[in-house]
Design an enzyme around this catalytic site. Structure first.
Site, PDB file in Angstrom:
ATOM      1  N   LYS A  57      -0.267  -3.314  -5.767  1.00  0.00           N
ATOM      2  CA  LYS A  57      -1.500  -2.535  -5.430  1.00  0.00           C
ATOM      3  C   LYS A  57      -1.730  -0.937  -5.795  1.00  0.00           C
ATOM      4  O   LYS A  57      -2.760  -0.475  -6.443  1.00  0.00           O
ATOM      5  CB  LYS A  57      -1.316  -2.371  -3.999  1.00  0.00           C
ATOM      6  CG  LYS A  57      -1.604  -3.698  -3.025  1.00  0.00           C
ATOM      7  CD  LYS A  57      -1.031  -3.659  -1.709  1.00  0.00           C
ATOM      8  CE  LYS A  57      -1.195  -5.079  -1.097  1.00  0.00           C
ATOM      9  NZ  LYS A  57      -0.648  -4.976   0.279  1.00  0.00           N
ATOM     10  N   GLN A  75       2.876  -1.458   4.749  1.00  0.00           N
ATOM     11  CA  GLN A  75       2.744  -2.788   4.113  1.00  0.00           C
ATOM     12  C   GLN A  75       3.929  -3.726   5.183  1.00  0.00           C
ATOM     13  O   GLN A  75       4.777  -3.209   5.938  1.00  0.00           O
ATOM     14  CB  GLN A  75       3.940  -2.820   2.948  1.00  0.00           C
ATOM     15  CG  GLN A  75       4.168  -4.195   2.306  1.00  0.00           C
ATOM     16  CD  GLN A  75       2.959  -4.667   1.730  1.00  0.00           C
ATOM     17  OE1 GLN A  75       2.055  -4.258   1.105  1.00  0.00           O
ATOM     18  NE2 GLN A  75       2.884  -6.174   1.999  1.00  0.00           N
ATOM     19  N   ASP A  78      -6.925  -1.534   5.605  1.00  0.00           N
ATOM     20  CA  ASP A  78      -6.605  -3.010   5.766  1.00  0.00           C
ATOM     21  C   ASP A  78      -7.387  -3.708   6.939  1.00  0.00           C
ATOM     22  O   ASP A  78      -7.007  -4.955   7.041  1.00  0.00           O
ATOM     23  CB  ASP A  78      -4.799  -3.050   6.051  1.00  0.00           C
ATOM     24  CG  ASP A  78      -4.080  -3.675   4.942  1.00  0.00           C
ATOM     25  OD1 ASP A  78      -4.665  -4.145   4.138  1.00  0.00           O
ATOM     26  OD2 ASP A  78      -2.965  -3.512   4.820  1.00  0.00           O
TER      27      ASP A  78
END
Ligand code: NDP
Length: 291
Positions: free
Chosen positions: A53, A97, A120
């Site tokens: 990412k 994460q 997200d």
């Protein structure tokens, strides 16, 4: 069957091309879209995901910073870090994460991220907006699936979609997105999961099957009807005799599915590249909204 391969590589590079002028416009206004990544612990798969990412952000000349915290980090400490990032103007997006170590309540953490920086799309505010049919930040993988379908002009309206998996990251949000009364969606949706009896009776009726269960080669050609579209989100390691010792396979068995499916996302190179592209897009969107 002449199965159309739905390439996430092709679609994601079109996404990046489309973002260039938006990024340049932001830069002329003194804003470089920025992402903060929080990584707790040393899980090898998480490290790989985070690196890919942040690598993409640097390739695109965007700003990102990764805060690597030890596995024993307490829930309160992690929450304090998020509060600081919520008010740090350099970051338009914050990503924690997953999975987090077991002693940390993921829901509490995702709830702490400011909804305006939740690129997200896992904060309950953003998931609630999605459920209400007024999406703000859409979770990256489901958003990427919808983008692949629209790129290849696969209209789900009036079709029967069967989603296998109901996680908050993939299965649940894609079932909502495909059922929304919106262009290219508007489908009739069935969600299957580990409590479903005889999943294949449902997949055999589907015009499109979306696989997000994490079970290697679960769905085979025999389990779909002729001409169905198969979107395979799964990424699984299957041991083999290669130098690496394994190969990556999806939740579908590619060879037999190709005999019946009209279109299929490959693994790797299908949904995977879209997840990062949508993370970049959501971060650019967050930066635009901050103007
Ligand atoms: P989760 O483990 O969170 O969820 C899996 C879901 O599938 C659950 O709802 C579970 O049911 C259901 N399930 C598991 N096994 C079976 C089974 N044998 N029969 C029926 N249902 C089953 O996984 P994720 O949603 O996070 O990920 C799914 C897959 O997608 C994984 O392979 C993951 O690596 C991949 N992935 C890929 C991404 C990409 O960018 N391409 C991004 C995110 C994930 P229940 O709810 O009852 O437990």
């Amino acid at each position: 069957m002449d199965t159309q391969i739905l390439s996430g590589k092709t679609v994601s590079s079109a996404v990046y091309d489309g973002l260039t002028s938006r990024i340049n416009t932001l830069k002329t206004k003194g804003i470089t879209p920025g992402l903060a990544v929080l990584l707790v612990g040393e899980d090898p798969a998480s490290q790989v995901y985070v690196n890919s990412k942040t690598k993409k952000f640097s390739e695109l000349d965007l700003f990102s910073e990764t805060l690597r915290l030890p596995v024993e980090t307490s829930e309160d400490d992690l929450i304090s870090h998020i509060h600081i990032l919520n008010s740090d103007k350099r970051f338009n997006g914050i990503l924690v994460q997953l999975p987090l170590p077991k002693h940390i309540d993921s829901d509490k953490i995702l709830n702490t991220i400011s909804p305006e920086k939740d690129v997200d799309g896992f904060n309950p505010v953003n998931l609630g907006n999605l459920t209400a049919g007024k999406p703000t930040f859409i979770p990256c993988t489901p958003k990427g699936i919808m983008r692949i379908l629209s790129h290849y002009d696969i209209d789900l309206s009036g079709k029967h979609v069967v989603v296998v998996g109901r996680s908050n990251i993939v299965g649940r949000p894609i079932s909502i997105l495909t059922s929304l009364k919106s262009p290219m969606a508007n489908a009739t949706v069935t969600i299957c999961h580990s409590g479903t009896k005889d999943i294949f009776q449902f997949t055999r009726q589907a015009d499109a099957v979306i696989l997000a269960l994490g079970y290697p080669e679960f769905l085979k050609g025999d389990h779909i009807k002729e001409g169905a579209v198969v979107i395979d989100v799964g990424i699984n390691r299957l041991e083999d005799n290669s130098d690496k010792g394994y190969k990556l396979v999806g939740d579908g068995e590619e060879t037999s599915l190709k005999e019946k499916a009209s279109a299929l996302t490959p693994v790797p190179g299908g949904v995977g590249p879209m997840t990062i592209a949508m993370l970049v897009e959501n971060t650019v969107e967050a930066a635009e909204r901050s103007l």
